[in-house]
Design a protein around this motif. Structure first.
Motif, mmCIF file in Angstrom:
data_model
loop_
_atom_site.group_PDB
_atom_site.id
_atom_site.type_symbol
_atom_site.label_atom_id
_atom_site.label_comp_id
_atom_site.label_asym_id
_atom_site.label_seq_id
_atom_site.Cartn_x
_atom_site.Cartn_y
_atom_site.Cartn_z
ATOM 1 N N CYS A 167 -6.740 -1.826 3.499
ATOM 2 C CA CYS A 167 -5.992 -2.564 4.530
ATOM 3 C C CYS A 167 -6.471 -4.024 4.599
ATOM 4 O O CYS A 167 -5.670 -4.946 4.657
ATOM 5 C CB CYS A 167 -6.187 -1.947 5.917
ATOM 6 S SG CYS A 167 -5.790 -0.202 6.063
ATOM 7 N N ASP A 173 2.865 -0.011 4.023
ATOM 8 C CA ASP A 173 2.657 -1.379 4.507
ATOM 9 C C ASP A 173 2.800 -2.367 3.349
ATOM 10 O O ASP A 173 2.492 -2.046 2.205
ATOM 11 C CB ASP A 173 1.270 -1.529 5.143
ATOM 12 C CG ASP A 173 1.182 -0.730 6.442
ATOM 13 O OD1 ASP A 173 2.231 -0.333 6.955
ATOM 14 O OD2 ASP A 173 0.058 -0.521 6.918
ATOM 15 N N SER A 195 -4.644 -4.896 8.512
ATOM 16 C CA SER A 195 -4.003 -5.666 7.435
ATOM 17 C C SER A 195 -3.360 -6.940 7.985
ATOM 18 O O SER A 195 -3.419 -7.992 7.356
ATOM 19 C CB SER A 195 -2.991 -4.818 6.660
ATOM 20 O OG SER A 195 -1.873 -4.512 7.442
ATOM 21 N N CYS A 214 0.787 4.115 2.868
ATOM 22 C CA CYS A 214 1.280 3.941 4.243
ATOM 23 C C CYS A 214 2.599 3.165 4.271
ATOM 24 O O CYS A 214 3.268 3.114 5.306
ATOM 25 C CB CYS A 214 0.249 3.195 5.081
ATOM 26 S SG CYS A 214 -0.144 1.597 4.365
ATOM 27 N N ASN A 219 0.861 -1.170 0.000
ATOM 28 C CA ASN A 219 0.000 0.000 0.000
ATOM 29 C C ASN A 219 0.904 1.227 0.000
ATOM 30 O O ASN A 219 1.541 1.521 1.009
ATOM 31 C CB ASN A 219 -0.890 -0.013 1.254
ATOM 32 C CG ASN A 219 -1.876 1.139 1.265
ATOM 33 O OD1 ASN A 219 -1.702 2.124 0.545
ATOM 34 N ND2 ASN A 219 -2.903 1.009 2.073
ATOM 35 N N ARG A 251 -9.672 1.795 4.811
ATOM 36 C CA ARG A 251 -9.556 0.569 5.609
ATOM 37 C C ARG A 251 -9.893 -0.670 4.776
ATOM 38 O O ARG A 251 -9.399 -1.763 5.059
ATOM 39 C CB ARG A 251 -10.473 0.649 6.832
ATOM 40 C CG ARG A 251 -10.124 1.762 7.765
ATOM 41 C CD ARG A 251 -9.236 1.291 8.882
ATOM 42 N NE ARG A 251 -7.886 1.763 8.785
ATOM 43 C CZ ARG A 251 -6.886 1.375 9.581
ATOM 44 N NH1 ARG A 251 -7.092 0.517 10.544
ATOM 45 N NH2 ARG A 251 -5.675 1.822 9.427
ATOM 46 N N CYS A 300 -0.684 -2.332 9.420
ATOM 47 C CA CYS A 300 -1.594 -1.918 10.490
ATOM 48 C C CYS A 300 -2.309 -3.158 11.042
ATOM 49 O O CYS A 300 -2.243 -4.240 10.455
ATOM 50 C CB CYS A 300 -2.609 -0.935 9.926
ATOM 51 S SG CYS A 300 -3.642 -1.652 8.646
HETATM 52 FE FE1 FES Z 1 -1.392 0.508 5.723
HETATM 53 FE FE2 FES Z 1 -3.576 -0.393 6.761
HETATM 54 S S1 FES Z 1 -2.662 1.521 7.162
HETATM 55 S S2 FES Z 1 -2.421 -1.295 5.166
#
Ligand code: FES
Length: 155
Positions: A131, A40, A67, A38, A35, A128, A64
């Motif tokens: 995520c 991630d 996820s 963020c 992602n 979300r 997060c």
């Molecule tokens: Fe990055 Fe949820 S904030 S995947």
């Protein structure tokens, strides 16, 4: 405990203690996803037997709580499933998380469905949803032998 509390408890449990957070030995399919908003990321590993049944599924990455919980629940529920069951569960989950009230597939028992439905609360928050679906779209890439690093923002 009401349903909302139960769902929160499941997400917290899987977010804090993700199951199958490791790299499968002798995996024969894998894919990465991320992602960009963020940073991630997730890397899914699959070991399929000769009949394309999942012998082992695992993941590495950081993210997060949603996820991580989603990847953890996904790997727990899909272990041992064959190819068509896996695809049905993925599609059902992705439809539910966007616009359905419940899961429709017969490949999961009620307890397993409750675990998966714990993620249903993200529906109202588009960020979300990314995520919650990162690991699932990345798994689809692995199943389809896609070599690209999946960008969840483009989905
Ligand atoms: Fe990055 Fe949820 S904030 S995947």
């Amino acid at each position: 405990m009401n349903l909302k509390e139960l769902y929160q408890e499941i997400i917290l449990d899987h977010g804090k203690n993700p199951r199958n957070l490791r790299k499968s030995e002798n995996f024969n399919k894998d894919a990465k996803g991320h992602n960009p908003l963020c940073g991630d990321n997730v890397h899914i590993f699959l070991k399929l037997d000769e009949k394309k049944k999942i012998e082992d599924i695992s993941f590495e990455g950081s993210g997060c709580a949603i996820s991580m919980a989603s990847a953890s629940i996904m790997t727990e529920l899909l272990n041992g499933k064959n190819e068509s069951q896996t695809k049905e569960i993925i599609n059902d989950f992705l439809e539910m998380i966007k616009n359905k009230d419940k899961l429709d597939n017969d490949n999961l028992n009620e307890n397993e469905k409750t675990k998966l439905m714990s993620l249903s609360g993200v529906k109202q928050y588009p960020m979300r949803v990314k995520c919650a679906t990162l690991a699932w779209h990345t798994l689809t890439s692995a199943v389809n032998d896609s070599q690209e690093d999946l960008n969840i923002e483009k989905i």
